[in-house]
Design an enzyme around this catalytic site. Structure first.
Site, PDB file in Angstrom:
ATOM      1  N   GLY A 197      11.907  10.486  -1.033  1.00 48.18           N
ATOM      2  CA  GLY A 197      11.064  10.470  -2.238  1.00 48.18           C
ATOM      3  C   GLY A 197      11.033  11.823  -2.941  1.00 48.18           C
ATOM      4  N   VAL A 199      25.772   3.732   3.640  1.00 47.80           N
ATOM      5  CA  VAL A 199      26.481   5.013   3.434  1.00 47.80           C
ATOM      6  C   VAL A 199      27.581   5.172   4.494  1.00 47.80           C
ATOM      7  CG1 VAL A 199      26.240   7.542   3.529  1.00 47.80           C
ATOM      8  CG2 VAL A 199      24.517   6.176   2.328  1.00 47.80           C
ATOM      9  N   ASP A 249       5.623   4.835  -2.031  1.00 46.38           N
ATOM     10  CA  ASP A 249       4.630   5.134  -3.075  1.00 46.38           C
ATOM     11  C   ASP A 249       5.051   4.663  -4.466  1.00 46.38           C
ATOM     12  OD1 ASP A 249       3.277   6.400  -1.036  1.00 46.38           O
ATOM     13  OD2 ASP A 249       3.993   8.403  -1.567  1.00 46.38           O
ATOM     14  N   ARG A 306     -22.240 -14.082 -10.027  1.00 45.75           N
ATOM     15  CA  ARG A 306     -21.422 -15.221 -10.477  1.00 45.75           C
ATOM     16  C   ARG A 306     -21.181 -16.220  -9.347  1.00 45.75           C
ATOM     17  NH1 ARG A 306     -18.335 -11.162 -12.732  1.00 45.75           N
ATOM     18  NH2 ARG A 306     -16.508 -11.546 -11.418  1.00 45.75           N
TER      19      ARG A 306
HETATM   20  O1  F6P Z   1       4.805   9.273   0.840  1.00 47.86           O
HETATM   21  C1  F6P Z   1       4.569   8.234   1.726  1.00 47.86           C
HETATM   22  C2  F6P Z   1       3.217   8.371   2.359  1.00 47.86           C
HETATM   23  O2  F6P Z   1       3.028   7.296   3.257  1.00 47.86           O
HETATM   24  C3  F6P Z   1       2.042   8.436   1.397  1.00 47.86           C
HETATM   25  O3  F6P Z   1       1.653   7.182   0.912  1.00 47.86           O
HETATM   26  C4  F6P Z   1       0.986   9.094   2.239  1.00 47.86           C
HETATM   27  O4  F6P Z   1       0.044   9.782   1.465  1.00 47.86           O
HETATM   28  C5  F6P Z   1       1.803  10.068   3.078  1.00 47.86           C
HETATM   29  O5  F6P Z   1       3.137   9.572   3.089  1.00 47.86           O
HETATM   30  C6  F6P Z   1       1.321  10.243   4.481  1.00 47.86           C
HETATM   31  O6  F6P Z   1       2.067  11.251   5.059  1.00 47.86           O
HETATM   32  P1  F6P Z   1       2.193  11.489   6.630  1.00 47.86           P
HETATM   33  O7  F6P Z   1       3.028  10.374   7.180  1.00 47.86           O
HETATM   34  O8  F6P Z   1       2.872  12.812   6.727  1.00 47.86           O
HETATM   35  O9  F6P Z   1       0.812  11.447   7.175  1.00 47.86           O
END
Ligand code: F6P
Length: 323
Positions: A102, A23, A127, A211
């Site tokens: 996101g 950017v 995610d 198995r």
């Molecule tokens: O959205 C990304 C993420 O890493 C998710 O996978 C997870 O649930 C969340 O953020 C964790 O958030 P924080 O970093 O605020 O604990």
């Protein structure tokens, strides 16, 4: 001359720095002035905004995290918070904003676009739960980190004929668990999209033991109905029914902290450049993403009101492959 700003928001993702660099440099090469907002929407509301030059983004393409910092900013959900942010942008005569992030971040971007400010979003979250882009910045690197952990845990699991529960991130989405489970050859994959009872997993483990398997790997998404903590509690109480002795490992933020791989650096670079091109041609209120291997734009209003679906046929495939 145009004046634009860029920010990163929500959970950091490997590749964000490559997007910031793209950017800044593609903006500067148009003769524009480019500003960096520190700590996402929190920095926007408090006016933590600085002018960025070519050297400010030197040597960052290979770094994980974000040099601009990120934050979750509940105050930005209020009209008062957003009004404060717009005041800061207008005071500096900034005419366009790139938001790298996101779901929550793009919801914020859409809200200020609806207040008549030119915004372009860049799809970034480990995610992979963001509508409008088949793959988002950070997913590939996070997957590879999870995979390395799975491979390592499988080695010790085999030495001891143990089962390992490995919890991966993803919030409410099972993408990381499903893909790392398939790529890591897991015996069982547990995702939020398909509620699974502990008894069913225990049966799968027992069958794998019968198995003659030397190990069993269960990849569980953090957002599953039963996460690793709940499952390990159940399995410890029902050890005899499993065959395998069991251990659990929660990967957590380790998945977010990696150095971006080639895929994420390239994706982020293309996204960042495309976002600046959008601002140049006056295409605002859209998310830059990747679909069918092409850079696309999707209205933010559609992005924030739609749900991205996971291909559940792959879960069936994973079961067949686990034999
Ligand atoms: O959205 C990304 C993420 O890493 C998710 O996978 C997870 O649930 C969340 O953020 C964790 O958030 P924080 O970093 O605020 O604990």
């Amino acid at each position: 001359m145009k004046r634009i700003a860029v920010l990163t928001s929500g959970g950091d993702a490997p590749g964000m720095n490559a997007a910031i660099r793209a950017v800044v440099r593609t903006g500067l090469s148009r003769g524009w002035e480019v500003f960096g907002v520190q700590h996402g929407y929190a920095g926007l509301m408090s006016g933590n905004i600085r002018s960025m030059g070519l050297r400010d983004v030197g040597g960052i393409i290979q770094q994980g995290g974000t040099v601009l910092g990120s934050a979750r900013a509940p105050e930005f959900k209020t009209l008062e918070g957003r009004t404060k942010a717009l005041r800061e942008l207008r005071q500096r005569e900034i005419e366009g904003l790139v938001v790298i992030g996101g779901n929550g971040s793009q919801t914020g971007a859409n809200a200020i676009f609806e207040m008549d400010f030119p915004v372009v979003g860049v799809a970034s979250t480990i995610d992979n739960d963001l509508y409008g882009s088949e793959i988002t910045i950070g997913v590939d690197t996070a997957l590879n980190i999870a995979l390395e952990a799975i491979d390592r845990l499988k080695i010790t699991a085999s030495s001891h004929q143990r089962a390992f529960l490995i919890e991966v991130m993803g919030r409410d989405c099972g993408y990381l668990a499903l893909m790392s489970g398939i790529a890591g050859g897991a015996e069982s994959i547990v995702i939020p999209e398909v509620p699974t009872e502990p008894e069913a997993i225990a049966e799968e483990l027992h069958a794998a033991y019968e198995r003659g398997k030397a190990h069993a790997i269960i990849v569980v998404a953090e957002g599953a109905k039963y996460n690793a903590e709940a499952l390990i509690k159940y399995f410890k109480e029902h050890q005899a029914t499993l065959g395998f002795e069991i251990r659990a490992s929660i990967l957590g933020h380790i998945q977010r902290g990696g150095m971006p791989g080639a895929f994420d650096r390239l994706l982020a670079t293309r996204f960042g450049a495309a976002a600046v091109a959008c601002l140049e041609r006056g295409e605002h209120g859209v998310l830059v993403g990747l679909n069918k291997n092409e850079i696309t734009t999707t209205p933010l209003s559609v992005v924030v009101s739609s749900k991205k679906n996971l291909n559940l046929d792959l879960l069936q495939l994973a079961k067949e492959l686990a034999q």
